[in-house]
Write an enzyme that holds these catalytic residues in place. Structure first.
Site, PDB file in Angstrom:
ATOM      1  N   GLY A  30     -23.901 -29.564 -13.370  1.00 16.06           N
ATOM      2  CA  GLY A  30     -22.566 -30.131 -13.558  1.00 16.06           C
ATOM      3  C   GLY A  30     -21.603 -29.131 -14.147  1.00 16.06           C
ATOM      4  O   GLY A  30     -20.623 -29.494 -14.812  1.00 16.06           O
ATOM      5  N   ALA A  31     -21.859 -27.842 -13.890  1.00 14.28           N
ATOM      6  CA  ALA A  31     -21.094 -26.783 -14.547  1.00 14.28           C
ATOM      7  C   ALA A  31     -19.632 -26.757 -14.141  1.00 14.28           C
ATOM      8  O   ALA A  31     -18.786 -26.251 -14.891  1.00 14.28           O
ATOM      9  CB  ALA A  31     -21.742 -25.427 -14.257  1.00 14.28           C
ATOM     10  N   ASN A  62     -26.957 -29.694  -4.283  1.00 16.38           N
ATOM     11  CA  ASN A  62     -27.063 -31.114  -4.580  1.00 16.38           C
ATOM     12  C   ASN A  62     -28.439 -31.324  -5.189  1.00 16.38           C
ATOM     13  O   ASN A  62     -29.455 -31.268  -4.491  1.00 16.38           O
ATOM     14  CB  ASN A  62     -26.901 -31.945  -3.312  1.00 16.38           C
ATOM     15  CG  ASN A  62     -27.080 -33.433  -3.555  1.00 16.38           C
ATOM     16  OD1 ASN A  62     -27.297 -33.878  -4.687  1.00 16.38           O
ATOM     17  ND2 ASN A  62     -27.000 -34.224  -2.499  1.00 16.38           N
ATOM     18  N   SER A 116     -24.424 -40.733 -23.218  1.00 13.55           N
ATOM     19  CA  SER A 116     -23.237 -41.423 -23.709  1.00 13.55           C
ATOM     20  C   SER A 116     -23.634 -42.514 -24.691  1.00 13.55           C
ATOM     21  O   SER A 116     -24.744 -43.057 -24.618  1.00 13.55           O
ATOM     22  CB  SER A 116     -22.473 -42.052 -22.539  1.00 13.55           C
ATOM     23  OG  SER A 116     -21.471 -42.948 -22.982  1.00 13.55           O
ATOM     24  N   TYR A 173     -23.794 -47.409 -15.405  1.00  6.54           N
ATOM     25  CA  TYR A 173     -23.738 -46.234 -16.279  1.00  6.54           C
ATOM     26  C   TYR A 173     -24.418 -46.521 -17.610  1.00  6.54           C
ATOM     27  O   TYR A 173     -25.199 -45.697 -18.110  1.00  6.54           O
ATOM     28  CB  TYR A 173     -22.273 -45.843 -16.495  1.00  6.54           C
ATOM     29  CG  TYR A 173     -22.087 -44.581 -17.295  1.00  6.54           C
ATOM     30  CD1 TYR A 173     -22.651 -43.379 -16.861  1.00  6.54           C
ATOM     31  CD2 TYR A 173     -21.343 -44.580 -18.469  1.00  6.54           C
ATOM     32  CE1 TYR A 173     -22.459 -42.209 -17.590  1.00  6.54           C
ATOM     33  CE2 TYR A 173     -21.155 -43.418 -19.198  1.00  6.54           C
ATOM     34  CZ  TYR A 173     -21.714 -42.237 -18.752  1.00  6.54           C
ATOM     35  OH  TYR A 173     -21.530 -41.081 -19.475  1.00  6.54           O
TER      36      TYR A 173
END
Length: 266
Positions: free
Chosen positions: A14-15, A64, A149, A162
């Site tokens: 996810g850079a 991916n 999160s 999520y």
């Protein structure tokens, strides 16, 4: 923390996102050598150029990570470029909105595959490489840091998939830590809350009142920056956290220490 990661090779997934970029810049500043992984080619190339212009040692790999071949090729590219893997930062996140009653199974699967399954698959492959490295170097110690999160603990019905995936990711982090401790591989997580990521910025754009409400429920009285989350990642990745594993550090301005019900009555 200058040079605290000197000589260490880090894979960052996810850079190309704002959070991954902040982590990459922070770890590069600590002397790490970086393999930047993401499917967003243009943003990934721009970050790689930015790091190179700043003197950092960085390579990029467009992929991916939900595809097994991509995982194998990423590890091969990292070993070819740097000869080893010391740290993995799973910074790819998928905060797709959707309530339970309306969510399509395909939408749930998409969030799950990005936030949980791909983290499991890549982390397992990297751990095997780290274990092999330790057989050659008994002093080797590895580290894996997962970005999650506070939605794992503070449920938001509009972020059903999520929230569920983050709860699973937290447990995956702890379970991996227990499994890999004997191999001297530490696994920890950084849980974000009230941090100005791209998804939060979009939400604030759609709901102007959300900013004031978020600040109100955050004890430190402001919204955090992705760079502050990157500092926590850098700490957990470094030898300064050599006796820390299986922990989820909340970078949330104190939101998770408050009971949403302010009344002392129970």
């Amino acid at each position: 923390m200058a040079d605290k990661l000197s000589g260490k090779t880090v894979i960052i997934t996810g850079a190309a996102g704002d959070l991954g970029r902040a982590v990459a810049l922070r770890l590069a500043g600590a002397g790490a050598r970086l393999m930047l992984a993401d499917g967003r080619d243009e943003a990934l190339a721009a970050l790689n150029d930015e790091l190179g212009d700043g003197g950092a040692s960085a390579e990029r790999f467009s992929c991916n990570l939900e595809e097994k071949l991509s995982v194998n090729n990423l590890l091969a590219a990292t070993h070819s470029a740097f000869g080893r893997i010391d740290i993995l930062v799973n910074a790819e996140r998928h905060p797709t909105p959707g309530a339970f009653i309306d969510l399509k199974p395909s939408e749930f699967d998409e969030v799950w595959d990005t936030n949980v399954r791909s983290v499991f698959v890549l982390s397992q492959a990297v751990a095997k490489k780290m274990i092999a490295q330790r057989q050659e170097d008994p002093d080797f110690q590895g580290a894996i840091v997962n970005l999650t999160s506070i939605a794992a603990r503070r449920t938001v019905s509009a972020l059903f998939a999520y929230s569920v995936s983050c709860a699973a990711l937290d447990q995956l982090t702890r379970s991996m830590a227990a499994s890999l401790a004997e191999h001297r591989i530490r696994v920890n997580g950084v849980a974000l809350g009230s941090v100005m990521t791209a998804s939060l910025r979009n939400a604030l754009r759609d709901r102007a009142e959300l900013r004031d409400e978020m600040i109100r429920v955050t004890p430190l009285g402001r919204i955090g920056e992705v760079e502050e989350a990157a500092h926590a990642v850098a700490y957990l990745a470094s030898d300064e956290a050599s006796f820390v594993t299986g922990q989820i550090i909340a970078v949330d301005g104190g939101r998770t220490v408050l009971d949403p019900l302010a009344s002392p009555e129970r």
